[in-house]
Design an enzyme around this catalytic site. Structure first.
Site, short mmCIF file in Angstrom:
data_model
loop_
_atom_site.label_atom_id
_atom_site.label_comp_id
_atom_site.label_asym_id
_atom_site.label_seq_id
_atom_site.Cartn_x
_atom_site.Cartn_y
_atom_site.Cartn_z
N HIS A 44 30.38 -13.10 -12.42
CA HIS A 44 31.12 -12.38 -13.45
C HIS A 44 30.16 -11.62 -14.36
O HIS A 44 28.99 -11.99 -14.49
CB HIS A 44 31.97 -13.34 -14.27
CG HIS A 44 33.04 -14.03 -13.47
ND1 HIS A 44 34.35 -14.11 -13.90
CD2 HIS A 44 33.01 -14.67 -12.27
CE1 HIS A 44 35.08 -14.77 -13.00
NE2 HIS A 44 34.28 -15.12 -12.01
N GLU B 261 29.86 -11.40 -17.62
CA GLU B 261 29.27 -12.19 -18.70
C GLU B 261 28.17 -13.10 -18.17
O GLU B 261 27.11 -13.25 -18.80
CB GLU B 261 30.35 -13.03 -19.39
CG GLU B 261 31.41 -12.20 -20.10
CD GLU B 261 32.61 -11.86 -19.22
OE1 GLU B 261 33.72 -11.72 -19.77
OE2 GLU B 261 32.45 -11.75 -17.98
N CYS C 95 37.47 -14.09 -18.94
CA CYS C 95 38.39 -15.04 -18.29
C CYS C 95 37.98 -16.46 -18.69
O CYS C 95 36.94 -16.70 -19.30
CB CYS C 95 38.33 -14.87 -16.78
SG CYS C 95 36.75 -15.36 -16.03
N CYS D 108 34.50 -17.60 -17.57
CA CYS D 108 33.38 -17.10 -18.37
C CYS D 108 33.32 -17.76 -19.74
O CYS D 108 32.23 -18.01 -20.26
CB CYS D 108 33.48 -15.59 -18.52
SG CYS D 108 33.13 -14.71 -16.98
#
Length: 296
Positions: free
Chosen positions: A102, A104, A129, A132
């Protein structure tokens, strides 16, 4: 300027383009900004730090590798050192979805691998999300970490993750981004030694399964990655993914890997080898050496 930035750059405001061009045209640019560069960009554009980070998101998202979703997410992690680190989502066709990175995670791992010791704020172009949010809760910034999104006021991770469960609930005192050295002795060739040094800085307080990897590319570059374990287990970041993040941020294709060495604890609770081998094979690399970690 790396070709991946061209379209995003051309869509930026003229003042930001003018300020950024020397940075992006520098052959040494590796998707990170020094404190001096940040200060210069703020002065030239008259943007404050939060607005500048938001304005840079299209460039971060341009670093995405998304053959599955075709959906680019960008993030900028801002360290207490004053350095800023780009991040972007990464997907790998031909392997399990769980190997996905992801944005992040990418920005945070990018900062970690470059030696950043604490993050102040993560700017991202879409709401983080749950995966994360939990990953960020492993950081030594904890729920005080600030999250910045387009069109919203800056909030803390605690606002996005109320009643959080994390390492402190399990009495873990060494957190992600804290400096560590597990004391494994470097051995073997340069690739194996680099993998061992990476494992020495890995974060695995729950399983004790320290691991690190070193990749050598067809251009001769050597990149390392290390395991980042999570209190919730599933958001843990494998060492290969960490190395691929750094490789991508440096502007080199993941398909350029010529050889790899994975260093792991013998008879560890967790084994990274099979998943690492499968992902590398999907990227066209079939030269993976296993290195057994030993204490000095």
């Amino acid at each position: 300027m790396h070709p991946r930035f061209t379209s995003a750059f051309e869509a930026l405001p003229a003042a930001l383009q003018s300020a950024l061009r020397p940075v992006l045209d520098d052959a040494q640019f590796q998707a990170a900004l020094t404190p001096e560069q940040v200060a210069s960009l703020m002065q030239q554009t008259q943007l404050d730090a939060d607005a500048l980070a938001l304005a840079l998101l299209p460039l971060a998202a341009a670093c995405a590798v998304a053959p599955v979703s075709r959906f680019n997410v960008g993030a900028v992690a801002r360290g207490v050192s004053g350095h800023w680190y780009f991040g972007a989502n990464m997907e790998f066709a031909g392997v399990a979805m769980q190997q996905t990175v992801h944005a992040e995670q990418s920005a945070i791992a990018h900062a970690w691998l470059r030696g950043e010791r604490r993050l102040e704020i993560v700017t991202v172009n879409y709401t983080p999300c749950g995966h994360c949010r939990q990953f960020m809760n492993e950081l030594n910034s904890g729920t005080d970490l600030r999250i910045s999104l387009p069109g919203r006021s800056v909030s803390t991770l605690g606002d996005y993750l109320p009643d959080a469960f994390g390492p402190r609930d399990l009495n873990i005192t060494t957190l992600l981004l804290d400096k560590v050295d597990h004391g494994y002795q470097a051995q073997g060739d340069a690739l194996a030694q680099a993998a061992t040094e990476a494992a020495n800085q890995s974060h695995a307080p729950y399983s004790g399964s320290h691991s690190g990897i070193a990749l050598r590319t067809t251009t001769g570059a050597l990149v390392t990655g290390r395991y980042a374990e999570n209190a919730a287990f599933n958001p843990s970041l494998p060492p290969l993914q960490a190395a691929l993040i750094l490789l991508n941020m440096q502007g080199e294709a993941c398909e350029n890997i010529a050889a790899a060495a994975l260093a792991e604890v013998e008879n560890a609770t967790l084994d990274q080898f099979a998943a690492t081998q499968a992902t590398l094979a999907a990227l066209g690399c079939d030269r993976l050496t296993r290195v057994t970690l030993r204490k000095a």
